[in-house]
Design a protein around this motif. Structure first.
Motif, PDB file in Angstrom:
ATOM      1  N   ALA A  98      37.859 -37.359 -38.746  1.00 26.27           N
ATOM      2  CA  ALA A  98      39.241 -37.304 -39.229  1.00 26.27           C
ATOM      3  C   ALA A  98      39.424 -38.321 -40.338  1.00 26.27           C
ATOM      4  O   ALA A  98      38.742 -39.344 -40.371  1.00 26.27           O
ATOM      5  CB  ALA A  98      40.223 -37.597 -38.095  1.00 26.27           C
ATOM      6  N   GLN A  99      40.350 -38.016 -41.213  1.00 26.08           N
ATOM      7  CA  GLN A  99      40.773 -39.035 -42.192  1.00 26.08           C
ATOM      8  C   GLN A  99      42.241 -39.382 -41.893  1.00 26.08           C
ATOM      9  O   GLN A  99      42.519 -40.333 -41.192  1.00 26.08           O
ATOM     10  CB  GLN A  99      40.549 -38.520 -43.607  1.00 26.08           C
ATOM     11  CG  GLN A  99      39.051 -38.433 -43.914  1.00 26.08           C
ATOM     12  CD  GLN A  99      38.771 -38.138 -45.363  1.00 26.08           C
ATOM     13  OE1 GLN A  99      39.279 -38.818 -46.243  1.00 26.08           O
ATOM     14  NE2 GLN A  99      37.950 -37.121 -45.599  1.00 26.08           N
ATOM     15  N   CYS A 100      43.182 -38.577 -42.357  1.00 28.87           N
ATOM     16  CA  CYS A 100      44.581 -38.904 -42.031  1.00 28.87           C
ATOM     17  C   CYS A 100      44.912 -38.533 -40.587  1.00 28.87           C
ATOM     18  O   CYS A 100      45.831 -39.073 -39.994  1.00 28.87           O
ATOM     19  CB  CYS A 100      45.538 -38.202 -42.980  1.00 28.87           C
ATOM     20  SG  CYS A 100      45.799 -36.450 -42.611  1.00 28.87           S
ATOM     21  N   GLY A 101      44.182 -37.579 -40.035  1.00 29.94           N
ATOM     22  CA  GLY A 101      44.378 -37.193 -38.639  1.00 29.94           C
ATOM     23  C   GLY A 101      45.437 -36.134 -38.413  1.00 29.94           C
ATOM     24  O   GLY A 101      45.649 -35.712 -37.270  1.00 29.94           O
ATOM     25  N   TYR A 102      46.086 -35.675 -39.471  1.00 24.85           N
ATOM     26  CA  TYR A 102      47.196 -34.734 -39.256  1.00 24.85           C
ATOM     27  C   TYR A 102      46.729 -33.410 -38.659  1.00 24.85           C
ATOM     28  O   TYR A 102      47.408 -32.834 -37.818  1.00 24.85           O
ATOM     29  CB  TYR A 102      47.947 -34.478 -40.577  1.00 24.85           C
ATOM     30  CG  TYR A 102      49.353 -34.028 -40.324  1.00 24.85           C
ATOM     31  CD1 TYR A 102      50.359 -34.954 -40.080  1.00 24.85           C
ATOM     32  CD2 TYR A 102      49.683 -32.679 -40.281  1.00 24.85           C
ATOM     33  CE1 TYR A 102      51.657 -34.555 -39.810  1.00 24.85           C
ATOM     34  CE2 TYR A 102      50.971 -32.265 -40.011  1.00 24.85           C
ATOM     35  CZ  TYR A 102      51.955 -33.208 -39.779  1.00 24.85           C
ATOM     36  OH  TYR A 102      53.228 -32.803 -39.504  1.00 24.85           O
ATOM     37  N   CYS A 103      45.555 -32.968 -39.050  1.00 27.17           N
ATOM     38  CA  CYS A 103      45.053 -31.685 -38.543  1.00 27.17           C
ATOM     39  C   CYS A 103      44.296 -31.836 -37.237  1.00 27.17           C
ATOM     40  O   CYS A 103      43.913 -30.838 -36.618  1.00 27.17           O
ATOM     41  CB  CYS A 103      44.111 -31.065 -39.572  1.00 27.17           C
ATOM     42  SG  CYS A 103      42.545 -31.994 -39.744  1.00 27.17           S
ATOM     43  N   THR A 104      44.040 -33.073 -36.814  1.00 28.65           N
ATOM     44  CA  THR A 104      43.011 -33.314 -35.797  1.00 28.65           C
ATOM     45  C   THR A 104      43.356 -32.732 -34.431  1.00 28.65           C
ATOM     46  O   THR A 104      42.498 -32.128 -33.773  1.00 28.65           O
ATOM     47  CB  THR A 104      42.731 -34.830 -35.679  1.00 28.65           C
ATOM     48  OG1 THR A 104      42.450 -35.341 -36.978  1.00 28.65           O
ATOM     49  CG2 THR A 104      41.551 -35.092 -34.772  1.00 28.65           C
ATOM     50  N   LEU A 134      43.241 -25.745 -41.109  1.00 25.30           N
ATOM     51  CA  LEU A 134      43.061 -26.323 -42.437  1.00 25.30           C
ATOM     52  C   LEU A 134      43.098 -27.847 -42.376  1.00 25.30           C
ATOM     53  O   LEU A 134      43.843 -28.430 -41.588  1.00 25.30           O
ATOM     54  CB  LEU A 134      44.164 -25.818 -43.376  1.00 25.30           C
ATOM     55  CG  LEU A 134      44.319 -24.297 -43.448  1.00 25.30           C
ATOM     56  CD1 LEU A 134      45.384 -23.928 -44.465  1.00 25.30           C
ATOM     57  CD2 LEU A 134      42.997 -23.615 -43.771  1.00 25.30           C
ATOM     58  N   CYS A 135      42.252 -28.459 -43.218  1.00 29.13           N
ATOM     59  CA  CYS A 135      42.232 -29.918 -43.323  1.00 29.13           C
ATOM     60  C   CYS A 135      42.338 -30.280 -44.796  1.00 29.13           C
ATOM     61  O   CYS A 135      41.423 -30.016 -45.571  1.00 29.13           O
ATOM     62  CB  CYS A 135      40.939 -30.482 -42.741  1.00 29.13           C
ATOM     63  SG  CYS A 135      40.789 -32.264 -43.001  1.00 29.13           S
ATOM     64  N   ARG A 136      43.456 -30.877 -45.148  1.00 27.27           N
ATOM     65  CA  ARG A 136      43.643 -31.192 -46.567  1.00 27.27           C
ATOM     66  C   ARG A 136      42.825 -32.399 -46.988  1.00 27.27           C
ATOM     67  O   ARG A 136      42.700 -32.685 -48.167  1.00 27.27           O
ATOM     68  CB  ARG A 136      45.123 -31.394 -46.872  1.00 27.27           C
ATOM     69  CG  ARG A 136      45.739 -32.517 -46.082  1.00 27.27           C
ATOM     70  CD  ARG A 136      47.246 -32.492 -46.171  1.00 27.27           C
ATOM     71  NE  ARG A 136      47.811 -33.257 -45.058  1.00 27.27           N
ATOM     72  CZ  ARG A 136      49.085 -33.377 -44.807  1.00 27.27           C
ATOM     73  NH1 ARG A 136      49.952 -32.773 -45.576  1.00 27.27           N
ATOM     74  NH2 ARG A 136      49.517 -34.069 -43.792  1.00 27.27           N
ATOM     75  N   CYS A 137      42.287 -33.158 -46.016  1.00 32.12           N
ATOM     76  CA  CYS A 137      41.467 -34.320 -46.360  1.00 32.12           C
ATOM     77  C   CYS A 137      39.995 -33.956 -46.549  1.00 32.12           C
ATOM     78  O   CYS A 137      39.205 -34.818 -46.928  1.00 32.12           O
ATOM     79  CB  CYS A 137      41.553 -35.377 -45.274  1.00 32.12           C
ATOM     80  SG  CYS A 137      43.201 -36.015 -45.007  1.00 32.12           S
ATOM     81  N   GLY A 138      39.620 -32.762 -46.208  1.00 26.84           N
ATOM     82  CA  GLY A 138      38.229 -32.369 -46.389  1.00 26.84           C
ATOM     83  C   GLY A 138      37.297 -32.861 -45.308  1.00 26.84           C
ATOM     84  O   GLY A 138      36.129 -33.180 -45.574  1.00 26.84           O
TER      85      GLY A 138
HETATM   86  S1  FES Z   1      42.117 -35.322 -41.551  1.00 28.13           S
HETATM   87 FE1  FES Z   1      43.833 -35.198 -42.902  1.00 28.13          FE
HETATM   88  S2  FES Z   1      44.434 -33.125 -42.808  1.00 28.13           S
HETATM   89 FE2  FES Z   1      42.596 -33.206 -41.706  1.00 28.13          FE
END
Ligand code: FES
Ligand code: FES
Length: 156
Positions: A98-104, A134-138
């Protein structure tokens, strides 16, 4: 005003709503305070709001709450704890998936549903199962590694 009795994370919760079609996501977040389930698109397009309903991955932004009465709803809060994470959660941590974690949370719940019925998926099966998340952080590559790791460790 309609009263709904929902079984969420093992407990029956009674909620009132004046909207007969209120989406499950709204009740989880706004009435039950289960904010781990995210509002992404609100249009069943991104997977951020995915929860389990009787073990199936369901987009809670697009599921009327009344449609899940009598079924078992599990959110990310009900899957594991800091002390006893679900194997999928452990694998996500191990792979730093995860990066931002929003999709996690949505990714984890979708993976959990996959492994429940396909305990040893191929990479292609993992990719297909997660194609709608979808994961906008890739983070996709690490998410796929995490799901394969959970499967290899018997992550049912
Ligand atoms: S970790 Fe940021 S949207 Fe997936
Ligand atoms: S918020 Fe439900 S699919 Fe995007």
């Amino acid at each position: 005003m309609a009263k709904l009795a929902l079984r969420v994370n093992g407990a029956v919760r009674e909620i009132e709503s004046d909207d007969p079609d209120v989406p499950l996501l709204y009740l989880l977040r706004n009435d039950l305070g289960l904010s781990g389930t995210k509002f992404g698109c609100g249009l069943a397009q991104c997977g951020a709001c995915t929860v389990l309903v009787d073990g199936r991955a369901v987009r809670s932004c697009n599921a009327p709450a009344r449609a899940v009465v009598g079924q078992d709803v599990v959110t990310i809060e009900g899957l594991g704890s800091d002390d006893r994470p679900d194997p999928v959660q452990s694998a996500f941590i191990a792979e730093q998936a995860a990066q931002c974690g929003y999709c996690t949370a949505g990714m984890v719940m979708t993976a959990r549903a996959l492994l429940a019925h396909t305990p040893r998926p191929s990479e292609q099966q993992v990719r297909e199962a997660l194609a709608g998340n979808l994961c906008r952080c890739g983070s996709h590559a690490r998410v796929i590694r995490a799901v394969l790791r959970a499967a290899a460790q018997g992550g049912r």
